[in-house]
Design a protein around this motif. Sequence first.
Motif, PDB file in Angstrom:
ATOM      1  N   ARG A  46      22.716  47.936  49.227  1.00  0.00           N
ATOM      2  CA  ARG A  46      22.505  48.727  47.822  1.00  0.00           C
ATOM      3  C   ARG A  46      20.986  49.183  48.117  1.00  0.00           C
ATOM      4  O   ARG A  46      21.031  50.150  47.419  1.00  0.00           O
ATOM      5  CB  ARG A  46      22.551  47.816  46.677  1.00  0.00           C
ATOM      6  CG  ARG A  46      23.876  46.988  46.457  1.00  0.00           C
ATOM      7  CD  ARG A  46      23.908  45.938  45.366  1.00  0.00           C
ATOM      8  NE  ARG A  46      25.234  45.397  45.029  1.00  0.00           N
ATOM      9  CZ  ARG A  46      25.987  45.723  44.178  1.00  0.00           C
ATOM     10  NH1 ARG A  46      25.558  46.727  43.351  1.00  0.00           N
ATOM     11  NH2 ARG A  46      27.036  45.167  43.884  1.00  0.00           N
ATOM     12  N   LEU A  70      32.481  44.491  48.552  1.00  0.00           N
ATOM     13  CA  LEU A  70      32.186  44.346  47.000  1.00  0.00           C
ATOM     14  C   LEU A  70      31.284  45.326  46.382  1.00  0.00           C
ATOM     15  O   LEU A  70      31.388  45.985  45.601  1.00  0.00           O
ATOM     16  CB  LEU A  70      31.868  42.822  46.672  1.00  0.00           C
ATOM     17  CG  LEU A  70      31.660  42.731  45.432  1.00  0.00           C
ATOM     18  CD1 LEU A  70      32.768  42.590  44.278  1.00  0.00           C
ATOM     19  CD2 LEU A  70      31.185  40.996  45.398  1.00  0.00           C
ATOM     20  N   ALA A  71      30.256  45.538  47.177  1.00  0.00           N
ATOM     21  CA  ALA A  71      29.071  46.542  46.929  1.00  0.00           C
ATOM     22  C   ALA A  71      29.773  47.925  46.667  1.00  0.00           C
ATOM     23  O   ALA A  71      29.198  48.499  45.636  1.00  0.00           O
ATOM     24  CB  ALA A  71      27.879  46.703  47.618  1.00  0.00           C
ATOM     25  N   GLN A  74      31.815  47.812  43.323  1.00  0.00           N
ATOM     26  CA  GLN A  74      30.886  47.527  42.133  1.00  0.00           C
ATOM     27  C   GLN A  74      30.109  48.824  41.789  1.00  0.00           C
ATOM     28  O   GLN A  74      30.046  49.251  40.574  1.00  0.00           O
ATOM     29  CB  GLN A  74      30.197  46.472  42.371  1.00  0.00           C
ATOM     30  CG  GLN A  74      30.835  45.058  42.250  1.00  0.00           C
ATOM     31  CD  GLN A  74      29.989  43.754  42.524  1.00  0.00           C
ATOM     32  OE1 GLN A  74      28.886  44.263  43.316  1.00  0.00           O
ATOM     33  NE2 GLN A  74      29.996  42.788  42.007  1.00  0.00           N
ATOM     34  N   THR A  75      29.768  49.627  42.790  1.00  0.00           N
ATOM     35  CA  THR A  75      29.391  50.996  42.498  1.00  0.00           C
ATOM     36  C   THR A  75      30.137  52.267  42.435  1.00  0.00           C
ATOM     37  O   THR A  75      29.804  53.416  42.347  1.00  0.00           O
ATOM     38  CB  THR A  75      28.328  51.008  43.507  1.00  0.00           C
ATOM     39  OG1 THR A  75      28.891  51.087  44.947  1.00  0.00           O
ATOM     40  CG2 THR A  75      27.182  50.413  43.621  1.00  0.00           C
ATOM     41  N   ARG A  76      31.289  51.837  42.484  1.00  0.00           N
ATOM     42  CA  ARG A  76      32.593  52.602  42.081  1.00  0.00           C
ATOM     43  C   ARG A  76      32.669  53.906  43.068  1.00  0.00           C
ATOM     44  O   ARG A  76      33.014  54.885  42.783  1.00  0.00           O
ATOM     45  CB  ARG A  76      32.234  53.407  40.698  1.00  0.00           C
ATOM     46  CG  ARG A  76      32.334  52.584  39.624  1.00  0.00           C
ATOM     47  CD  ARG A  76      32.197  53.359  38.419  1.00  0.00           C
ATOM     48  NE  ARG A  76      32.017  52.338  37.282  1.00  0.00           N
ATOM     49  CZ  ARG A  76      33.028  51.974  36.314  1.00  0.00           C
ATOM     50  NH1 ARG A  76      34.307  52.554  36.618  1.00  0.00           N
ATOM     51  NH2 ARG A  76      33.154  51.043  35.465  1.00  0.00           N
ATOM     52  N   LYS A 102      34.822  41.671  36.880  1.00  0.00           N
ATOM     53  CA  LYS A 102      33.846  41.418  37.994  1.00  0.00           C
ATOM     54  C   LYS A 102      34.599  40.549  39.139  1.00  0.00           C
ATOM     55  O   LYS A 102      34.463  40.623  40.029  1.00  0.00           O
ATOM     56  CB  LYS A 102      32.663  40.839  37.723  1.00  0.00           C
ATOM     57  CG  LYS A 102      31.827  41.799  36.896  1.00  0.00           C
ATOM     58  CD  LYS A 102      30.417  40.979  36.614  1.00  0.00           C
ATOM     59  CE  LYS A 102      29.200  41.943  35.624  1.00  0.00           C
ATOM     60  NZ  LYS A 102      28.065  41.203  35.591  1.00  0.00           N
ATOM     61  N   LEU A 105      37.473  42.447  41.070  1.00  0.00           N
ATOM     62  CA  LEU A 105      36.627  43.219  42.053  1.00  0.00           C
ATOM     63  C   LEU A 105      36.251  42.292  43.255  1.00  0.00           C
ATOM     64  O   LEU A 105      36.433  42.738  44.323  1.00  0.00           O
ATOM     65  CB  LEU A 105      35.329  43.980  41.679  1.00  0.00           C
ATOM     66  CG  LEU A 105      35.335  44.983  40.513  1.00  0.00           C
ATOM     67  CD1 LEU A 105      34.260  45.602  40.216  1.00  0.00           C
ATOM     68  CD2 LEU A 105      36.421  45.938  41.171  1.00  0.00           C
ATOM     69  N   ARG A 106      35.943  41.014  43.040  1.00  0.00           N
ATOM     70  CA  ARG A 106      35.601  40.043  44.100  1.00  0.00           C
ATOM     71  C   ARG A 106      36.918  40.010  44.805  1.00  0.00           C
ATOM     72  O   ARG A 106      36.831  39.715  46.004  1.00  0.00           O
ATOM     73  CB  ARG A 106      34.945  38.866  43.377  1.00  0.00           C
ATOM     74  CG  ARG A 106      33.427  38.780  43.194  1.00  0.00           C
ATOM     75  CD  ARG A 106      32.744  37.689  42.765  1.00  0.00           C
ATOM     76  NE  ARG A 106      31.743  37.553  42.185  1.00  0.00           N
ATOM     77  CZ  ARG A 106      31.443  37.499  40.866  1.00  0.00           C
ATOM     78  NH1 ARG A 106      32.549  37.431  39.896  1.00  0.00           N
ATOM     79  NH2 ARG A 106      30.310  37.653  40.264  1.00  0.00           N
TER      80      ARG A 106
END
Length: 385
Positions: A46, A70-71, A74-76, A102, A105-106
């Motif tokens: 990130r 996952l990153a 999470q940041t679409r 969340k 997404l995990r």
Amino acid sequence: AACSKWDIREKVWEHLEASGLAEFPRPVRGRIPNFKGSLQACCSLRELGVFSRAREVKVDPDKPLEGARLAALQTRKTLLVPTPRLRTGLFNRIVPPPGATKEMLRRCATSQGVKDYSVPVGLDGKAQVDLVVVGSVAVSEKGWRIGKGEGYADMEYAMMVSMGAVQEDTPVVTIVHDCQVLDIAEELLGDHDLTVDYILTPTRTIQTNCKRPKPQGIMWHKASSILINSEMLGKIPILKTLRCREKQAGKDVTLQDEHPALANTKRAAVSNKKVMAANPQPGAAPGSAPVESDPVNPKFEGSDTITTVYVGNLPGSLRVSELKSALRELQVVPVGLKWQGAQHRAFLDYRDQGAAHRAVSSLQGLSLGGNALRVELAKSQRSQG
């Protein structure tokens, strides 16, 4: 004597196990190893400007890269994950359900989530990858990389070059434990080997400033270096399709393992061309060149014998349009489709056994709506196959 790639791999695998750094799945030998601190290393992604600017990210399916996947979610960002051993195409695009929590997404970032929430992306999927994240067994601070020895990461990158999904300046990141960063002699690298621009470990972020050119596409004549041979073409339908396209574009796609023993196959192909020239396809323009069998267009197959493929374990919520979309993405469009959604099955008709077998290979194990499809030749066809 200088260490070989296998010497280095064995050294890393043995050290990770002996030092207690190895994590599930075990043993790590023969794998891109998962290690203690992998999530911490992935979090550093990130902080990279190349990640912040990226809209479309390709991350390998290996366990230690779960945090990188996952990153991206999470940041679409658009997350692309290569299909295991490329059996059902090149990429899957991971599409979390609307309003995913969340925790969801995990789950999507795990290997099971990749299977359950994926949509296949074919050669015509117009992928434009801004960042590539790969696993490694070993890597040097200069950017030289060693994988687990099967060559799939190198092959995937070369295929992305050939399909225009990456550019010369597309950055490549690898995520490893500190003990996996070691000296690698440059003479161990081949033209097909992928190099990396950034190395993330639990304690360091290394910018390699690597100047060695990355693979410029698939080098068919050196294909044995990255596992592409005549047998492999039969196992990877999308690779076979890509080879056909490059051949049509005038490129030399002769494989290193093609030898005189294959002459009979080539003579048969020439003979088939002559037959097709004498019996042109309906609607063909007068004097036009004969059309070779094309996996993208089953209507051009040479035989009129219909071969049927059974597709089972379809989820009750699946629509026929979704199955058709997957067939188009995987480039195994049938000439006929019999939909029996209430019985969770469908039957696909192909003009010859070759096209049918390509469909079975491409669809086997594909996940639609959370169900892994069951795919085989229909019972009436098996004795003929």
